[in-house]
Design an enzyme around this catalytic site. Structure first.
Site, PDB file in Angstrom:
ATOM      1  N   LYS A  70       0.824  -1.196   0.000  1.00  0.00           N
ATOM      2  CA  LYS A  70       0.000   0.000   0.000  1.00  0.00           C
ATOM      3  C   LYS A  70       0.869   1.261   0.000  1.00  0.00           C
ATOM      4  O   LYS A  70       1.629   1.505   0.927  1.00  0.00           O
ATOM      5  CB  LYS A  70      -0.908   0.028   1.233  1.00  0.00           C
ATOM      6  N   SER A 125      -8.882   3.533   2.501  1.00  0.00           N
ATOM      7  CA  SER A 125      -7.851   4.102   1.649  1.00  0.00           C
ATOM      8  C   SER A 125      -6.944   3.065   0.988  1.00  0.00           C
ATOM      9  O   SER A 125      -6.097   3.416   0.173  1.00  0.00           O
ATOM     10  CB  SER A 125      -6.994   5.080   2.460  1.00  0.00           C
ATOM     11  N   SER A 149     -10.061   1.134   6.588  1.00  0.00           N
ATOM     12  CA  SER A 149      -9.385   1.298   5.301  1.00  0.00           C
ATOM     13  C   SER A 149      -8.931   0.008   4.651  1.00  0.00           C
ATOM     14  O   SER A 149      -8.548   0.010   3.482  1.00  0.00           O
ATOM     15  CB  SER A 149      -8.175   2.233   5.453  1.00  0.00           C
TER      16      SER A 149
END
Length: 380
Positions: A70, A125, A149
């Site tokens: 990520k 996210s 997220s």
């Protein structure tokens, strides 16, 4: 993982597996926009190193498994995975600069789209990580979860998403709200990730059925009927398969709305001093009371079950005034480990999720229940 077993047995070459993953990314990512960066030369070089380690007799539990991390800084936390033999192929998309809402992603080619419906967001996210896994670009991608997220994009993209117990693994988040996590297509792959990053051995057998409490709204949220019905149908399938046994707790799962507390803890560095003291006092009061209520619920059952997200995926214009985190961020405040598994498809054609919450330190139980769900065909 099947890839790792084949690389260890020398029926697959790590370099070939990596090259195939890179080819898929090159072909598909211009439409999905899941990646910020793709590390072609580095990945092929690392895959060669993995082959050499396997050839030298080193038994790598994740030998040759292509992974995505990520964001541009995600590689910093990937050392245990690289040590286990993973090959990092790139950094996945996260919300762009100046984005107030986090259920979004911005990749190298543009906004990240939901692979089930490109006019919908994948969630965030950890947007690109969820899309990369859901689209089959990599079998495993790392994430971080400060309010949902990992779990929300897992639900909206139809994959498995685990947030670990707060404080159990290193996290750069000074508020203590964010915890590392992973997104995978199968619970078995998530379990392999957990063993690599935690150092835990293979889990002991799980006694079935596992006791669980169902809550559609945690006592404060206002979820839409469809994700509630989808998640409850998944619970019923698990109960019918003998994986879960629903129980009625002595204390119903009715929490205080954590929104103001979460926002105060996240924004404390920018608040005025007077407001900060008052808001933090209120936040600590809400956190302590919800901790007490959750402890009472989880004293009567091994799991708490909810829909993962209160709504279907929204469009790229933004979520409006609905918090997609309504059912997830309570467990960032409390630190409980939580897992989202696929629950079905909504009327819009996008996936929905079922959230499983366990006592602190019980990641292995969450993963064992998810594996049983797969084994019994309870995943849609």
């Amino acid at each position: 993982m099947e890839i790792a077993a084949a690389v260890r047995e020398r029926t697959l070459r790590a370099v070939d597996v990596t090259a195939q993953a890179l080819e898929r990314i090159d072909r598909v990512d211009p439409e999905l926009c899941a990646f910020l960066e793709v590390w072609r030369e580095e990945a092929l070089h690392r895959a060669g190193e993995v082959e050499a380690r396997v050839g030298a007799g080193e038994r790598l539990p994740l030998a040759g498994v292509p992974i995505a991390v990520k964001g541009r800084h995600g590689l910093r936390a990937a050392d245990p995975l690289l040590a286990a033999g993973c090959v990092a192929v790139g950094a996945t998309s996260v919300p762009g600069p100046g984005t107030d809402w986090q259920t979004w992603g911005l990749g190298a080619h543009g906004r990240t789209v939901n692979p089930w419906r490109p006019d919908r967001t994948p969630g965030g996210s950890s947007a690109g990580s969820a899309v990369a896994v859901a689209a089959g670009l990599v079998p495993l991608a790392t994430g971080s979860d400060g309010a949902g997220s990992v779990r929300i994009p897992a639900a909206w993209c139809g994959v498995v998403g685990l947030k670990v117990t707060g404080g159990r693994l290193p996290s750069p988040d000074r508020t203590g709200l964010a915890a590392p996590g992973v997104l995978t297509r199968t619970a078995s792959d998530a379990a392999a990730w957990w063993r690599a990053v935690s150092g835990e051995g293979p889990p002991a057998g799980t006694s079935l059925p596992v006791t669980a409490v169902w809550s559609a709204d945690l006592g404060f949220a206002d979820p839409d009927p469809e994700p509630v019905a989808s998640a409850r149908a998944a619970v019923d399938r698990l109960a019918d398969a003998g994986v879960l046994r629903l129980v009625r707790p002595s204390t119903p799962p009715r929490l205080l709305d954590p929104a103001a507390a979460w926002l105060a803890l996240r924004a404390r560095s920018s608040a005025r001093h007077g407001d900060l003291a008052r808001d933090l006092a209120d936040a600590h009061r809400v956190r302590a009371e919800n901790d007490r209520r959750l402890a009472a619920v989880l004293a009567d059952a091994e799991l708490l079950l909810t829909p993962t997200a209160p709504t279907a995926p929204h469009g790229h214009e933004g979520p409006g005034d609905r918090y997609s985190t309504a059912l997830t961020w309570a467990f960032n405040l409390s630190g409980h480990p939580a897992l989202s598994i696929p629950a079905g498809l909504g009327a819009d054609g996008c996936p929905t999720g079922l959230q499983l919450v366990a006592r602190h330190g019980q990641e292995a139980l969450l993963l064992a229940v998810a594996r049983e769900a797969e084994t019994h065909g309870a995943f849609p």
